[in-house]
Scaffold this active site. Sequence first.
Site, short mmCIF file in Angstrom:
data_model
loop_
_atom_site.label_atom_id
_atom_site.label_comp_id
_atom_site.label_asym_id
_atom_site.label_seq_id
_atom_site.Cartn_x
_atom_site.Cartn_y
_atom_site.Cartn_z
N LYS A 36 0.81 -1.24 0.00
CA LYS A 36 0.00 0.00 0.00
C LYS A 36 0.83 1.27 0.00
O LYS A 36 0.47 2.24 -0.65
CB LYS A 36 -0.98 -0.01 1.17
CG LYS A 36 -0.36 0.13 2.53
CD LYS A 36 -1.41 -0.17 3.60
CE LYS A 36 -0.82 0.03 4.99
NZ LYS A 36 -1.58 -0.68 6.02
N ARG A 131 -8.43 -0.85 16.63
CA ARG A 131 -8.75 -0.45 15.27
C ARG A 131 -9.78 -1.47 14.83
O ARG A 131 -10.80 -1.62 15.51
CB ARG A 131 -7.50 -0.39 14.39
CG ARG A 131 -7.71 0.56 13.19
CD ARG A 131 -6.52 0.67 12.28
NE ARG A 131 -6.33 -0.54 11.47
CZ ARG A 131 -5.37 -0.68 10.57
NH1 ARG A 131 -4.51 0.32 10.36
NH2 ARG A 131 -5.25 -1.78 9.86
C1 LIG Z 1 -0.86 -1.53 6.50
C2 LIG Z 1 -1.24 -2.82 7.06
C3 LIG Z 1 -0.26 -3.79 7.28
C4 LIG Z 1 1.20 -3.55 7.02
O1 LIG Z 1 1.74 -2.78 8.09
P1 LIG Z 1 3.28 -2.41 8.18
O2 LIG Z 1 3.44 -1.80 9.52
O3 LIG Z 1 3.57 -1.47 7.07
O4 LIG Z 1 4.05 -3.68 8.06
C5 LIG Z 1 -0.67 -5.01 7.78
N1 LIG Z 1 -1.96 -5.26 8.05
C6 LIG Z 1 -2.93 -4.35 7.86
C7 LIG Z 1 -4.34 -4.70 8.19
C8 LIG Z 1 -2.61 -3.10 7.35
O5 LIG Z 1 -3.57 -2.19 7.17
#
Ligand SMILES: *Cc1c(COP(=O)(O)O)cnc(C)c1O
Length: 371
Positions: A36, A131
Amino acid sequence: MSAPRLEIDSGKVEHNARVLVTRLAARGIRVTGVTKAMLGSPSVARALQRAGVSGLGDSRIENIERMHQAGITTPMTLLRSPMLSQAQRVVAHADVSFNTELDVISALSLAAKALGRTHSVVLMVELGDLREGLMPRDLVNTAREVLRLPNIRLEGIGTNLACRSGVVPDDRNMSELSALADSLERTLGTGLNVVSGGNSGSLDWALGDADTGRTDDLRLGESILLGCEPLHRQPIDGLHDDCITLVAEVIESKVKPSRPWGELAQAAFGDAPTPADRGDLLQTILAVGRQDTDPHGLRPPPGIEVLAASSDHLILDSGGTHLPVGAEVRFRLDYSALVRAMTSPFVDKVTTCSDDHVPFRAARAGERGVG
Ligand SMILES: *Cc1c(COP(=O)(O)O)cnc(C)c1O
């Protein structure tokens, strides 16, 4: 080359991903590579695939569509709960999605049926970070409903910590996840293919002394891209911390006083702290600002300090270094600065690929400061 620009070294990204894939494989954990922060860049996605990730994950369906259209074929997971209004797009392009709402999963079921596909669902469990996630007491009943829906497969469960509230993944919350997986399988008589134990914030736990229990997947973005773990933002041993750099160009370079003069009211972004009097300094302005990145998240080269930023200007004390107009300055970025720069239309994105076989130390020795 045009500036400002982000330079993304997909060779270094591949190295970082491969190191983490290897270390986690020793604990029986697969890696979902998270794209992302790269807006689903196909070249970064391919680098992650070469490094051996088991699939790709992204929070935006737009990014998943982009990778699909680029011909990338690997299991794709939508990491954010789908919007009801996007159910069809999600089923058409993502193989798996993370979910917490039965209404949404029902819509995915209808859309999957219409498209003649099966869509897999991972149920997210709330373990304290507040969250997304079902409360643990609601998990069994929700899973039971999911199993009734046509064209939907219950792929597994997952959790997300260290994000909204900074809750640390530890033996307690992570063994609760394992216990939930066990009890779900027992109660429903069905096996789970995935127990997804979190994001980069779970790395310390997963690679530490703990029993990793049922966890068999982590979703990694920041740790791969920035080479650091996000709980204390410490560099991870053996990983590059310069996969991605922001390059900006000097547009003014003058000796000026360190303190403003005249009566002071609000600045463009509210109250500006009055700087200490340091006499005259070499003030350099770069053509990059808050419309392009998060100035607080930029790490300048040694000897250079970020003093302030407006929408379009970044103001530096360049110390003893004279940076002429037209010179370029290179910054490391934190996650906030990275995502802002990636999403700014004013920042060019340039992907390069250094040789992944260059030994780690040698690659570091070639590191540049200003230039
Ligand atoms: C963005 C995201 C991740 C990745 O997180 P990082 O800290 O960049 O490794 C993993 N799981 C979810 C649900 C996310 O939204």
